[in-house]
Motif scaffolding. Structure first.
Motif, short mmCIF file in Angstrom:
data_model
loop_
_atom_site.label_atom_id
_atom_site.label_comp_id
_atom_site.label_asym_id
_atom_site.label_seq_id
_atom_site.Cartn_x
_atom_site.Cartn_y
_atom_site.Cartn_z
N LYS A 281 -22.55 55.91 41.98
CA LYS A 281 -23.09 54.74 42.68
C LYS A 281 -22.20 54.37 43.86
O LYS A 281 -20.97 54.44 43.78
CB LYS A 281 -23.22 53.55 41.74
CG LYS A 281 -24.46 53.58 40.87
CD LYS A 281 -24.68 52.23 40.18
CE LYS A 281 -26.02 52.22 39.45
NZ LYS A 281 -26.33 50.91 38.83
N TYR A 283 -21.89 51.31 47.30
CA TYR A 283 -22.32 50.01 47.76
C TYR A 283 -21.89 49.85 49.22
O TYR A 283 -20.89 50.45 49.67
CB TYR A 283 -21.71 48.90 46.92
CG TYR A 283 -21.97 49.07 45.44
CD1 TYR A 283 -23.14 48.59 44.87
CD2 TYR A 283 -21.05 49.72 44.63
CE1 TYR A 283 -23.39 48.76 43.51
CE2 TYR A 283 -21.29 49.89 43.28
CZ TYR A 283 -22.47 49.40 42.72
OH TYR A 283 -22.71 49.57 41.39
N LYS A 294 -24.96 43.43 43.82
CA LYS A 294 -25.54 44.72 43.40
C LYS A 294 -27.05 44.76 43.61
O LYS A 294 -27.76 45.48 42.89
CB LYS A 294 -25.23 45.01 41.91
CG LYS A 294 -23.78 44.78 41.49
CD LYS A 294 -22.82 45.68 42.23
CE LYS A 294 -21.39 45.47 41.72
NZ LYS A 294 -20.40 46.24 42.48
N TYR A 297 -28.01 49.04 46.62
CA TYR A 297 -27.02 50.04 46.21
C TYR A 297 -27.58 51.43 46.52
O TYR A 297 -28.77 51.60 46.86
CB TYR A 297 -26.71 49.92 44.73
CG TYR A 297 -27.89 50.10 43.82
CD1 TYR A 297 -28.22 51.37 43.31
CD2 TYR A 297 -28.70 49.02 43.47
CE1 TYR A 297 -29.33 51.53 42.48
CE2 TYR A 297 -29.79 49.18 42.65
CZ TYR A 297 -30.11 50.44 42.15
OH TYR A 297 -31.20 50.62 41.34
N VAL A 299 -27.25 55.85 45.37
CA VAL A 299 -26.89 56.81 44.33
C VAL A 299 -26.78 58.19 44.96
O VAL A 299 -27.65 58.60 45.75
CB VAL A 299 -27.92 56.83 43.19
CG1 VAL A 299 -27.58 57.90 42.18
CG2 VAL A 299 -28.00 55.46 42.52
#
Length: 511
Positions: A281, A283, A294, A297, A299
């Motif tokens: 993950k 940010y 959150k 976000y 991936v």
């Protein structure tokens, strides 16, 4: 016919009684062995003539060996009767208790009778025991056992530490002195530095990430927008990115390309940490809705690859001089720590001061030449580490000598706490003609000397607790700081108060 004459019977009575015995008569005659007849053989010859004249068959009954021997000596017929030893013993006991005069008369006539002396000694002890028991019942006694409290005192002394080769120093010094010993060992140290003109060639990792927007707000990110992982690794975008808001509860998704940055968020080179794993993950840095809430976000859609870093450089004379100076400086600055870490002399105490630890460089290994291509230099240095130490038993002996010289009559030394040994800071150490003056401190354990009792505590206790209850007396004794615990025993056991007489109060200490 039987006749018995007491010791008090007169000679006249004895002779008249014998003359009245008919002729040819058999008779048993018993005369007390204490009678005066046994002191005069001529009287017995007269008695024998009277018996022979009337042809009387006389038998003399005896109960003592002395009487038996006497009659046999003058040729008279004897019937000796042995006394029962138990009855004899009780008879002696009876005489001792109720007829002392006759007892002493008996003892004079039986000086060789061991049983008599045994019984006599037993009786004396028995009577003395009764007297002591009565004395104890009339006058109770108290025994007080005191356990002195331990006191810790820190003592400091400026010991003179001299070379053990100088045997004359203690004789001429008026101070307590301790010999020191020198030792050395060889130490090797390795160090590496980068060349001054090093260059880093980077090949950062890269890959694709998918961004999820769960907010009702649209976002647009410029090139080089930074994304951060949970472990502070940084990546940046390569193009403009527009992220629409979600629609009817469905998050908006968008896939973009990112590359790794040279350093992480803490300023540390990323190196192979660039290569993150799939589903890691990320940010948006400095965006509240992403980094903290959150709500936005990303991936990683694959394992990132490629991240590596290489360096190039050329060795110069300045690099060689710099590394050499750093290694020599390290040995000099760290000589104290080096010796402390390698000191392993049994029963030895290291004098870990700058003036007592020395280093001497023996060799510096230089495997490089100037202008040789390399981004790093790694050398080693060999040095002799010399130091000074003392023996623990010498130091303890010196402290014991100092304690004995102190004019203290109140306290008594119990032990020296070896673990409390400490030296003062280096700024208080002085050197004079090869000797060191080092303030040294240690804790000693001592207690009040009740044998000398300079403060008169024992007399004070005796004077105050007369007629006091046991518990009240215990509390008073424990009020003295010199007393740790106390045990009071009063006899007889049914008494609970301290005797009135000081002579019946005995105080002792448990040591």
């Amino acid at each position: 016919m039987k006749l018995f004459f007491l010791a008090e019977d007169s000679l006249y009575k004895i002779f008249k009684t014998l003359e009245k015995i008919p002729k040819w008569k058999s008779v048993e005659i018993s005369i007390d062995s204490h009678h005066s007849l046994f002191d005069n053989e001529w009287r017995w010859k007269q008695i024998k003539d009277v018996l022979d004249k009337k042809s009387i068959n006389a038998t003399f009954v005896t109960k003592t060996d002395k009487s038996k021997r006497f009659f046999e000596k003058i040729w008279l017929k004897v019937n000796h009767i042995e006394k029962n030893k138990i009855l004899k013993t009780f008879r002696i006991l009876y005489l001792f208790l109720f007829n002392v005069k006759k007892f002493h008369l008996h003892s004079t006539q039986n000086r060789k009778t061991y049983t008599f002396f045994l019984v006599f000694g037993f009786e004396v002890l028995f009577v003395l025991g009764i007297i002591y028991l009565l004395y104890s019942l009339i006058l109770p006694s108290a025994k007080i056992d005191i356990n002195p409290s331990q006191q810790i005192e820190t003592i400091i002394y400026n010991f003179r530490y001299y070379p053990n080769s100088n045997q004359d120093f203690p004789r001429y010094s008026r101070f307590i002195s301790i010999p020191f010993y020198t030792w050395k060992f060889e130490h090797t140290y390795e160090m590496s530095i980068n060349t001054s003109n090093i260059k880093y060639l980077q090949d950062p990792s890269h890959g694709t990430i998918k961004i999820f927007n769960t907010t009702e707000k649209e976002y647009a990110f410029v090139p080089n927008t930074r994304f951060i992982t949970d472990d502070w690794r940084l990546f940046k975008t390569t193009n403009w990115v527009e992220i629409p808001a979600w629609y009817e509860g469905i998050p908006w998704e968008k896939t973009i390309n990112v590359i790794a940055m040279e350093k992480d968020d803490n300023g540390i080179l990323m190196w192979n940490r660039w290569n993150i794993k799939n589903w890691t993950k990320l940010y948006v840095k400095n965006l509240k809705q992403s980094l903290f809430l959150k709500e936005l976000y990303a991936v990683a859609m694959q394992d990132f690859t490629g991240g590596n870093l290489t360096s190039q450089g050329t060795i110069t004379q300045d690099d060689i001089n710099l590394l050499s100076d750093k290694m020599i400086s390290h040995i000099d600055q760290q000589k104290k720590n080096i010796v402390i870490q390698n000191f392993d002399i049994d029963d030895g105490i290291l004098l870990a001061f700058s003036d007592t630890i020395f280093s001497e460089v023996k060799n510096i290994d230089v495997p490089y030449q100037t202008w040789q291509e390399s981004s790093m230099l790694q050398w080693s240095i060999n040095a002799d580490m010399k130091f000074v130490y003392i023996k623990r038993q010498d130091l303890i002996r010196a402290f014991s000598s100092y304690i004995q010289q102190r004019p203290s009559e109140k306290t008594q030394l119990i032990n020296i706490d070896k673990s409390s040994l400490a030296f003062f800071d280096e700024d208080q150490i002085r050197e004079e003609d090869g000797t060191f003056i080092i303030p040294t401190k240690i804790d000693i354990i001592q207690w009040y000397d009740f044998e000398k009792d300079v403060n008169g505590i024992m007399e004070d206790i005796k004077s105050h607790i007369i007629w006091w209850e046991k518990e009240e007396s215990r509390e008073y004794i424990l009020s003295f700081p010199e007393v740790s615990s106390v045990r009071i025993k009063i006899t007889p056991i049914w008494y609970n108060t301290i005797p009135k007489l000081k002579s019946r109060i005995k105080i002792s200490t448990d040591k």
